[in-house]
Motif scaffolding. Structure first.
Motif, PDB file in Angstrom:
ATOM      1  N   GLU A   1      31.091  48.256  28.381  1.00 47.62           N
ATOM      2  CA  GLU A   1      30.520  47.304  27.430  1.00 47.62           C
ATOM      3  C   GLU A   1      31.518  47.061  26.316  1.00 47.62           C
ATOM      4  O   GLU A   1      31.984  47.998  25.671  1.00 47.62           O
ATOM      5  CB  GLU A   1      29.215  47.814  26.829  1.00 47.62           C
ATOM      6  CG  GLU A   1      28.626  46.809  25.845  1.00 47.62           C
ATOM      7  CD  GLU A   1      27.369  47.304  25.163  1.00 47.62           C
ATOM      8  OE1 GLU A   1      26.327  46.667  25.348  1.00 47.62           O
ATOM      9  OE2 GLU A   1      27.444  48.326  24.448  1.00 47.62           O
TER      10      GLU A   1
ATOM     11  N   SER B   1      30.461  35.984  17.905  1.00 47.88           N
ATOM     12  CA  SER B   1      29.617  35.388  18.933  1.00 47.88           C
ATOM     13  C   SER B   1      30.419  34.423  19.794  1.00 47.88           C
ATOM     14  O   SER B   1      31.229  33.649  19.294  1.00 47.88           O
ATOM     15  CB  SER B   1      28.419  34.686  18.301  1.00 47.88           C
ATOM     16  OG  SER B   1      28.774  33.474  17.752  1.00 47.88           O
ATOM     17  N   ARG B   2      30.202  34.527  21.074  1.00 47.40           N
ATOM     18  CA  ARG B   2      30.838  33.659  22.077  1.00 47.40           C
ATOM     19  C   ARG B   2      32.364  33.784  22.116  1.00 47.40           C
ATOM     20  O   ARG B   2      33.047  32.893  22.597  1.00 47.40           O
ATOM     21  CB  ARG B   2      30.452  32.200  21.882  1.00 47.40           C
ATOM     22  CG  ARG B   2      28.977  31.953  21.776  1.00 47.40           C
ATOM     23  CD  ARG B   2      28.316  32.020  23.119  1.00 47.40           C
ATOM     24  NE  ARG B   2      26.897  31.671  23.006  1.00 47.40           N
ATOM     25  CZ  ARG B   2      25.921  32.413  23.482  1.00 47.40           C
ATOM     26  NH1 ARG B   2      26.180  33.531  24.103  1.00 47.40           N
ATOM     27  NH2 ARG B   2      24.676  32.033  23.339  1.00 47.40           N
TER      28      ARG B   2
ATOM     29  N   GLU C   1      35.489  36.931  30.159  1.00 48.84           N
ATOM     30  CA  GLU C   1      34.155  36.356  29.978  1.00 48.84           C
ATOM     31  C   GLU C   1      33.921  36.058  28.513  1.00 48.84           C
ATOM     32  O   GLU C   1      34.545  36.653  27.641  1.00 48.84           O
ATOM     33  CB  GLU C   1      33.072  37.339  30.453  1.00 48.84           C
ATOM     34  CG  GLU C   1      33.130  37.689  31.923  1.00 48.84           C
ATOM     35  CD  GLU C   1      32.681  36.563  32.826  1.00 48.84           C
ATOM     36  OE1 GLU C   1      31.908  35.704  32.357  1.00 48.84           O
ATOM     37  OE2 GLU C   1      33.117  36.530  33.977  1.00 48.84           O
ATOM     38  N   ASP C   2      32.965  35.167  28.239  1.00 46.80           N
ATOM     39  CA  ASP C   2      32.553  34.896  26.863  1.00 46.80           C
ATOM     40  C   ASP C   2      31.518  35.930  26.446  1.00 46.80           C
ATOM     41  O   ASP C   2      30.620  36.267  27.222  1.00 46.80           O
ATOM     42  CB  ASP C   2      31.938  33.505  26.738  1.00 46.80           C
ATOM     43  CG  ASP C   2      32.968  32.403  26.866  1.00 46.80           C
ATOM     44  OD1 ASP C   2      34.158  32.683  26.613  1.00 46.80           O
ATOM     45  OD2 ASP C   2      32.596  31.279  27.212  1.00 46.80           O
ATOM     46  N   ALA C   3      31.646  36.434  25.240  1.00 48.21           N
ATOM     47  CA  ALA C   3      30.679  37.388  24.703  1.00 48.21           C
ATOM     48  C   ALA C   3      29.357  36.673  24.429  1.00 48.21           C
ATOM     49  O   ALA C   3      29.300  35.448  24.316  1.00 48.21           O
ATOM     50  CB  ALA C   3      31.218  38.018  23.428  1.00 48.21           C
ATOM     51  N   SER C   4      28.311  37.445  24.294  1.00 48.12           N
ATOM     52  CA  SER C   4      27.000  36.887  23.968  1.00 48.12           C
ATOM     53  C   SER C   4      26.988  36.426  22.514  1.00 48.12           C
ATOM     54  O   SER C   4      27.967  36.603  21.786  1.00 48.12           O
ATOM     55  CB  SER C   4      25.918  37.949  24.176  1.00 48.12           C
ATOM     56  OG  SER C   4      26.055  38.968  23.188  1.00 48.12           O
ATOM     57  N   ALA C   5      25.870  35.887  22.082  1.00 52.93           N
ATOM     58  CA  ALA C   5      25.735  35.451  20.691  1.00 52.93           C
ATOM     59  C   ALA C   5      25.841  36.647  19.742  1.00 52.93           C
ATOM     60  O   ALA C   5      26.190  36.487  18.579  1.00 52.93           O
ATOM     61  CB  ALA C   5      24.409  34.727  20.495  1.00 52.93           C
ATOM     62  N   ARG C   6      25.562  37.836  20.238  1.00 58.09           N
ATOM     63  CA  ARG C   6      25.672  39.057  19.420  1.00 58.09           C
ATOM     64  C   ARG C   6      27.034  39.721  19.555  1.00 58.09           C
ATOM     65  O   ARG C   6      27.253  40.798  19.009  1.00 58.09           O
ATOM     66  CB  ARG C   6      24.566  40.030  19.815  1.00 58.09           C
ATOM     67  CG  ARG C   6      23.187  39.482  19.445  1.00 58.09           C
ATOM     68  CD  ARG C   6      22.061  40.342  19.939  1.00 58.09           C
ATOM     69  NE  ARG C   6      22.227  41.727  19.529  1.00 58.09           N
ATOM     70  CZ  ARG C   6      21.471  42.710  19.992  1.00 58.09           C
ATOM     71  NH1 ARG C   6      20.510  42.451  20.858  1.00 58.09           N
ATOM     72  NH2 ARG C   6      21.675  43.939  19.590  1.00 58.09           N
TER      73      ARG C   6
ATOM     74  N   ARG D   1      28.606  40.743  22.511  1.00 61.85           N
ATOM     75  CA  ARG D   1      28.667  41.781  23.543  1.00 61.85           C
ATOM     76  C   ARG D   1      28.941  41.180  24.913  1.00 61.85           C
ATOM     77  O   ARG D   1      28.535  40.064  25.206  1.00 61.85           O
ATOM     78  CB  ARG D   1      27.347  42.545  23.614  1.00 61.85           C
ATOM     79  CG  ARG D   1      27.043  43.305  22.356  1.00 61.85           C
ATOM     80  CD  ARG D   1      25.757  44.053  22.479  1.00 61.85           C
ATOM     81  NE  ARG D   1      25.443  44.716  21.223  1.00 61.85           N
ATOM     82  CZ  ARG D   1      24.376  45.432  21.020  1.00 61.85           C
ATOM     83  NH1 ARG D   1      23.485  45.587  21.977  1.00 61.85           N
ATOM     84  NH2 ARG D   1      24.169  46.007  19.857  1.00 61.85           N
ATOM     85  N   GLN D   2      29.611  41.971  25.745  1.00 64.51           N
ATOM     86  CA  GLN D   2      29.855  41.579  27.134  1.00 64.51           C
ATOM     87  C   GLN D   2      30.000  42.835  27.972  1.00 64.51           C
ATOM     88  O   GLN D   2      30.672  43.776  27.566  1.00 64.51           O
ATOM     89  CB  GLN D   2      31.125  40.722  27.254  1.00 64.51           C
ATOM     90  CG  GLN D   2      31.460  40.301  28.663  1.00 64.51           C
ATOM     91  CD  GLN D   2      30.352  39.491  29.302  1.00 64.51           C
ATOM     92  OE1 GLN D   2      29.793  38.603  28.694  1.00 64.51           O
ATOM     93  NE2 GLN D   2      30.015  39.821  30.533  1.00 64.51           N
TER      94      GLN D   2
END
Length: 173
Positions: free
Chosen positions: A95, A107-108, A127-132, A134-135
């Protein structure tokens, strides 16, 4: 040898082009332009040509952050980012977490996963991270990995710095 003169539509087009080319240029008229948008905190902002609201030396029309002073070329301040990588035993995944004082920098964010190898690291994913920020990545066990985030620009907020995590060893089992 003389060539015949063009006739019909071609003559009309050439005549129009010649008359446009011979037309005098219009006189320059001073114009004041007002740009309306939203600033970094959501307040309305307006700028006119030649105005520098924040005093950073950039005209408000080209300043990415007209209410925040900065010496950067975009006119926006730099924002630090931090990349962390950890192994999650339960789901069996890595993570990545990207954090920054400016939420838009986390975010992103585009997160690149690298596998450490002798002679040069290999990109294992992107990959693009989440709005928070995280990936999660599913990876083969028994290898070492880290993540990196390239510098980017959060429009109207900040220039986001690059970030690199520490190396994490994924257990064999």
């Amino acid at each position: 040898m003389t060539r015949p003169l063009p006739t019909g539509p071609l003559l009309a087009a050439l005549g129009l082009a010649a008359s446009l080319a011979a037309a005098p240029a219009p006189a320059a008229v001073p114009v004041t332009v007002t740009v309306v948008g939203s600033g970094p905190v959501g307040e309305a902002r307006a700028g006119t040509a030649g105005t520098d609201t924040d005093g950073d030396g950039l005209d408000d029309l080209v300043d990415g952050c007209p209410t925040l002073a900065s010496g950067n070329p975009t006119g926006c301040p730099s924002a630090a980012r931090r990349a962390r990588l950890r192994w999650l035993e339960g789901p069996g995944r890595l993570e990545a977490r990207i954090t920054s004082p400016v939420q838009a920098c986390a975010s992103r964010a585009r997160v690149k996963l690298w596998r450490v190898r002798p002679g040069g690291d290999a990109r294992a994913g992107s990959e693009d991270a989440s709005a928070r920020g995280r990936q999660r990545f599913r990876v083969p066990r028994g290898a070492r990995y880290y993540v990196s985030v390239s510098p980017s620009y959060a429009s109207g907020l900040a220039e986001c710095d690059k970030a690199v995590s520490r190396i994490v060893r994924v257990p064999r089992r």
